[in-house]
Each structure stands twice: as structure tokens, then as C-alpha cells.
Design an enzyme around this catalytic site. Structure first.
Site, PDB file in Angstrom:
ATOM      1  N   GLY A 247       0.699 -10.077   4.697  1.00  0.00           N
ATOM      2  CA  GLY A 247       1.818  -9.069   5.284  1.00  0.00           C
ATOM      3  C   GLY A 247       1.361  -8.953   6.733  1.00  0.00           C
TER       4      GLY A 247
ATOM      5  N   TYR B  15      -1.361  -8.184   7.870  1.00  0.00           N
ATOM      6  CA  TYR B  15      -2.816  -8.713   7.911  1.00  0.00           C
ATOM      7  C   TYR B  15      -2.656 -10.408   8.509  1.00  0.00           C
ATOM      8  CZ  TYR B  15      -5.112  -4.671   6.886  1.00  0.00           C
ATOM      9  OH  TYR B  15      -5.823  -3.102   6.617  1.00  0.00           O
TER      10      TYR B  15
ATOM     11  N   ASP C  13       0.770  -1.117  -0.032  1.00  0.00           N
ATOM     12  CA  ASP C  13       0.116  -0.053   0.036  1.00  0.00           C
ATOM     13  C   ASP C  13       0.742   1.306  -0.045  1.00  0.00           C
ATOM     14  OD1 ASP C  13      -2.242   1.587   0.179  1.00  0.00           O
ATOM     15  OD2 ASP C  13      -2.617   1.198   2.156  1.00  0.00           O
TER      16      ASP C  13
END
Length: 170
Positions: A119, A121, A34
Site C-alpha cells: 500500500g 509503503y 492496519d
């Protein structure tokens, strides 16, 4: 016929009509993929994402790719936090990320996905890879009239690539 492949690459430099961002629910940038996509696309992406008003887990929204010259569009999807759900629910939410992203990109020839939710999460990569491959294959079978010709699963490391290729072979 849609071709599904896995490669090791930097998704912000990978040539694809659409790249997918593993976003958080604000869509305003974060860490990992992100953050890398937001940095590469420039401040225009932040403004475009502000206008989208966030997204729920499993949802996907599209913006221009702005300063990412190798892509035309970015699909932002919010994967599940693995520990917040039982495994079946987490898999359903992750599959929704792939399906909804593919639906938004159906008019383009190519789409590239990072390993969504693997990752911070905490989704186990092997399990997430199976969900990704199974969902993309099912979507391809159900959407034969879509313009998509190539779906690429982009791995960050050689070890991740081996896991993705194993899922593709399985």
C-alpha cells in the site's frame, strides 16, 4: 503439508486462527489494513499494542484478536518502505516479515496474510507476491512439524488476487 492459497476477502472477517496486520513501527494503528484491523478489533487492541512498545521493520509481535470473532490472534509485522531500501534489502526485510509471522503462528492451524508493504509503503505487488510465496514455501519446507495447515494470502481486490495467483502458479 501446508496448503497455500490466495483469496479476495476482507481480512478482518476472514476465518483464520491468526491474521496478520501490516502495521507501522508504532503498532498503534494507521491507514489501510492496519486501520481496518484496529477498528474491527476495538480499543483493547490499541492498549495491547501500546504494551508491546513498537516493532522494527521485519519484526513481528502477537496480540489477541479481541473483537475480531473470526480470528484468535493478530500478528503485527512492519514491512519495509520500498523506496527506502535497495531491492535486495527490501526483499530481505519483507521475507523477514513473513518468516517471523509464521514463527509466531507455528502453533496454530491457519494464518492469513495481507499483501504486506504494497500500500502506502510502495512495494510493487508482483515483486512482493513472489517474496511472499517463496518465503512461505521455504518456511513450510523447513518447519514440517509446525501446526500450520493453511496459509492464505488475502487480496483486497480482484486485480490483486490475479497477481497473487500468478505468483502461486509461478
Amino acid at each position: 503439508m501446508i496448503t497455500i492459497d490466495a483469496v479476495q476477502a476482507d481480512i478482518t472477517r476472514f476465518p483464520s486462527d491468526v491474521i496478520v496486520n501490516a502495521a507501522n513501527s508504532s503498532l498503534l494503528g494507521g491507514g489501510g489494513v492496519d486501520g481496518a484491523i484496529h477498528r474491527a478489533a476495538g480499543p483493547e487492541l490499541l492498549e495491547a499494542c501500546r504494551a508491546l512498545g513498537g516493532a522494527s521493520t521485519g519484526e513481528a509481535k502477537m496480540t489477541d484478536a479481541f473483537r475480531i470473532a473470526t480470528a484468535a490472534k493478530i500478528v503485527h509485522t512492519v514491512g519495509p518502505v520500498y523506496s527506502a531500501h535497495d531491492p535486495e534489502r527490501a526483499a530481505a526485510l519483507l521475507a523477514a516479515c513473513y518468516r517471523n509471522s509464521l514463527d509466531l503462528a507455528a502453533g496454530f492451524r491457519s494464518i492469513a496474510f495481507p499483501a504486506i508493504s504494497t500500500g502506502v509503503y510502495g512495494y510493487p505487488l508482483a515483486a512482493a507476491s513472489v517474496v511472499a510465496v517463496d518465503t512461505v514455501r521455504a518456511w513450510a519446507d523447513e518447519n514440517r512439524d509446525a501446526a500450520i495447515e493453511t496459509v492464505t494470502l488475502v487480496a483486497h481486490s480482484a486485480a490483486d488476487l490475479a497477481v497473487l495467483r500468478s505468483a502461486l502458479a509461478g
